[in-house]
Design an enzyme around this catalytic site. Structure first.
Site, PDB file in Angstrom:
ATOM      1  NE  ARG A  18      -3.952   0.331   2.029  1.00 37.98           N
ATOM      2  CZ  ARG A  18      -4.153  -0.908   2.444  1.00 37.98           C
ATOM      3  NH1 ARG A  18      -3.287  -1.479   3.267  1.00 37.98           N
ATOM      4  NH2 ARG A  18      -5.205  -1.599   2.039  1.00 37.98           N
ATOM      5  CD  GLU A  50      -3.728  -6.788  -1.295  1.00 35.29           C
ATOM      6  OE1 GLU A  50      -4.426  -5.873  -0.829  1.00 35.29           O
ATOM      7  OE2 GLU A  50      -3.576  -7.877  -0.710  1.00 35.29           O
ATOM      8  CB  THR A  75      -8.639  -1.680  -1.296  1.00 39.84           C
ATOM      9  OG1 THR A  75      -7.578  -1.922  -0.362  1.00 39.84           O
ATOM     10  CG2 THR A  75      -9.692  -0.840  -0.587  1.00 39.84           C
ATOM     11  CE  LYS A 125      -8.020  -8.481   3.350  1.00 42.33           C
ATOM     12  NZ  LYS A 125      -8.052  -7.214   2.575  1.00 42.33           N
ATOM     13  N   GLY A 153      -2.968  -7.571  11.213  1.00 38.70           N
ATOM     14  CA  GLY A 153      -2.308  -7.796  12.497  1.00 38.70           C
ATOM     15  C   GLY A 153      -1.413  -9.021  12.550  1.00 38.70           C
ATOM     16  N   GLY A 188       1.065  -6.237   5.608  1.00 37.26           N
ATOM     17  CA  GLY A 188       1.160  -4.845   5.193  1.00 37.26           C
ATOM     18  C   GLY A 188       2.452  -4.211   5.657  1.00 37.26           C
ATOM     19  CB  SER A 189       3.123  -1.520   8.101  1.00 35.08           C
ATOM     20  OG  SER A 189       2.515  -2.113   9.235  1.00 35.08           O
TER      21      SER A 189
END
Length: 217
Positions: A20, A43, A76, A136, A166, A186-187
């Site tokens: 992202r 993604e 998304t 998901k 998470g 993600g991060s």
């Protein structure tokens, strides 16, 4: 074909890197760094602020050079029109935060992989009724792993369950034991603006943790 490619990618490394905020100018570096670290599925969320479809287009070309055990797509994804745009850009996986039967059906009609967001039995079975074969589970870490295990008692065993939201190197093993067979990160694997060294360091940790979890059977 896309489904086989998706499963092959996750069997090689059970991670989906969620990049992202990546920009088209950065995607080459980000993709090569993640792929060299062992990641095989990437993604690009459509709510990334700078031309996400252009990033997917460039990413798809890069993935082609790495063979049939790599795959990319969009996250998304909320509308049928976005499914069309992702396909036109070369993306093969359609990942959503929600369960929308119209999006699922449109995805499958185009022979793309659908991974809708679910968290309850009602959402999961609505997704399965629409044809999804990957779920998901999001945001999974807001609930104990036992919750995922309980859902697994009623979700058909052939359905691929992805744990997203998470997930860390410390809890992958717990969620794998609860039934997850893939993780969206993600991060913990990429944050907007990360350089190659930062991405490589995080990716190595996450790939090692995922591969360890996978050895648990």
């Amino acid at each position: 074909m896309s489904s086989q490619q998706f499963h092959a990618a996750l069997e090689t490394c059970p991670l989906i890197a969620i990049v992202r905020g990546v920009t088209p100018d950065e995607i080459d570096m980000v993709a090569h760094t993640l792929l060299e670290a062992g990641v095989r599925a990437i993604e690009v969320p459509l709510n990334s602020p700078v031309e996400p479809l252009k990033s997917i287009e460039r990413l798809a070309r890069i993935m082609d050079d790495y063979g049939e055990t790599t795959i990319c797509g969009a996250g998304t994804v909320l509308t049928v029109e976005q499914v069309d745009s992702v396909q036109n850009a070369g993306g093969k996986i359609i990942i959503s935060p929600n369960c929308d039967p119209e999006v699922i059906s449109a995805t499958l009609e185009k022979d793309l992989v659908s991974a809708p967001g679910c968290l309850t039995p009602t959402e999961a079975f609505s997704a399965l009724k629409a044809g999804a074969r990957a779920l998901k589970m999001f945001p999974v870490a807001d609930f104990p792993a036992q919750y995922l295990k309980s859902l697994g008692a009623v979700i058909p065993k052939e359905i691929l369950t992805l744990a997203v939201g998470g997930i860390t190197a410390d809890n992958m093993e717990t969620y794998w034991r609860a039934g997850a067979r893939g993780f969206g990160l993600g991060s913990n694997i990429y944050s907007a603006g990360d350089n190659a060294s930062q991405i490589a360091d995080k990716a190595r940790v996450m790939v090692a943790a995922a591969n360890h979890a996978r050895t648990l059977g």
